[in-house]
Enzyme design. Structure first.
Site, mmCIF file in Angstrom:
data_model
loop_
_atom_site.group_PDB
_atom_site.id
_atom_site.type_symbol
_atom_site.label_atom_id
_atom_site.label_comp_id
_atom_site.label_asym_id
_atom_site.label_seq_id
_atom_site.Cartn_x
_atom_site.Cartn_y
_atom_site.Cartn_z
ATOM 1 N N SER A 105 0.837 -1.190 0.000
ATOM 2 C CA SER A 105 0.000 0.000 0.000
ATOM 3 C C SER A 105 0.880 1.250 0.000
ATOM 4 C CB SER A 105 -0.962 -0.070 1.183
ATOM 5 O OG SER A 105 -1.985 0.892 1.087
ATOM 6 N N ASP A 155 -10.459 -4.006 -5.164
ATOM 7 C CA ASP A 155 -9.805 -3.113 -4.208
ATOM 8 C C ASP A 155 -10.417 -1.714 -4.305
ATOM 9 O OD1 ASP A 155 -8.055 -1.519 -2.704
ATOM 10 O OD2 ASP A 155 -6.323 -2.760 -3.225
ATOM 11 N N HIS A 186 -8.431 -4.798 -0.630
ATOM 12 C CA HIS A 186 -7.121 -4.270 -0.283
ATOM 13 C C HIS A 186 -6.361 -5.168 0.693
ATOM 14 C CE1 HIS A 186 -4.377 -0.932 -0.697
ATOM 15 N NE2 HIS A 186 -4.258 -0.791 0.606
#
Length: 202
Positions: A105, A155, A186
């Protein structure tokens, strides 16, 4: 910013001429988030896990943003160079056989940004759920690198279309690019971990 100013957790290589693996946490994580995972992936490698130095309402990050998916590009540029200096210093100290990056991320985003601006620092990279919401300029220095991108098909933070666009960009730069999807969002799923293990250990 001094090149050693990041608080970090480090494990020295168990043998000479081993890889050096940098691991970068996601928003709200810290230097412990992927440290043990890195050691499991490459037990004899050196591991360096820096802590993001930006606080977003108490959640640690590597650069500022103004909204979800909207980056402070000036801050990103400054912190990209600072991270590159940190990586370069640790690389000189360790003298590794190669340098690998793994980020999730926000950690994947700072890793990608460093590679785009300073392509000589890494040989291989794992970008877990990256979000690159701008069109990068061409970077011939990326040719011959290896990159694995892992992503969720649903996501809500990293739209799959942007993930595919970035993979296509890397391919166009001559990067040996692998894209591993899972059906979720995610979160990190087990199939993703297996793809990372295959990539890192190959």
């Amino acid at each position: 910013m001094a090149p050693n100013s990041y608080q970090n957790r480090t494990h020295p290589a168990g043998k000479p001429e081993q890889p050096l693996l940098f691991v970068f946490h996601g928003t709200g994580g810290d230097e412990n988030q992927f440290f043990d995972f890195g050691r499991q992936l490459l037990p004899d490698a050196g591991i360096v896990s820096p802590r993001g130095d930006v606080s977003e309402h108490g959640a640690l990050r590597f650069f500022r943003r103004t909204a979800e998916g909207v980056y402070d590009m000036e801050d990103l540029a400054v912190r990209t160079d600072a991270m590159a200096d940190f990586i370069r210093t640790r690389k000189i100290e360790a003298k590794p056989s190669k340098v690998i990056g793994l980020g999730y991320s926000n950690g994947a985003n700072i890793l990608a940004s460093v590679m785009l601006k300073h392509p000589g620092l890494f040989n291989d990279a794992v970008l877990m759920h990256p979000l690159i919401p701008w069109q990068p300029a061409g970077q011939p220095g990326l040719a011959g690198k290896r990159v694995l991108i892992t992503a969720g098909q649903r996501d809500p933070i990293c739209p799959p279309s942007l993930t595919q666009d970035f993979a296509d960009y890397l391919i166009a730069q001559g990067v040996e690019t692998e894209l591993a999807w899972h059906p979720g969002g995610h979160e990190i799923q087990q199939g993703e971990v297996a793809a990372i293990q295959r990539f890192i250990q190959s």
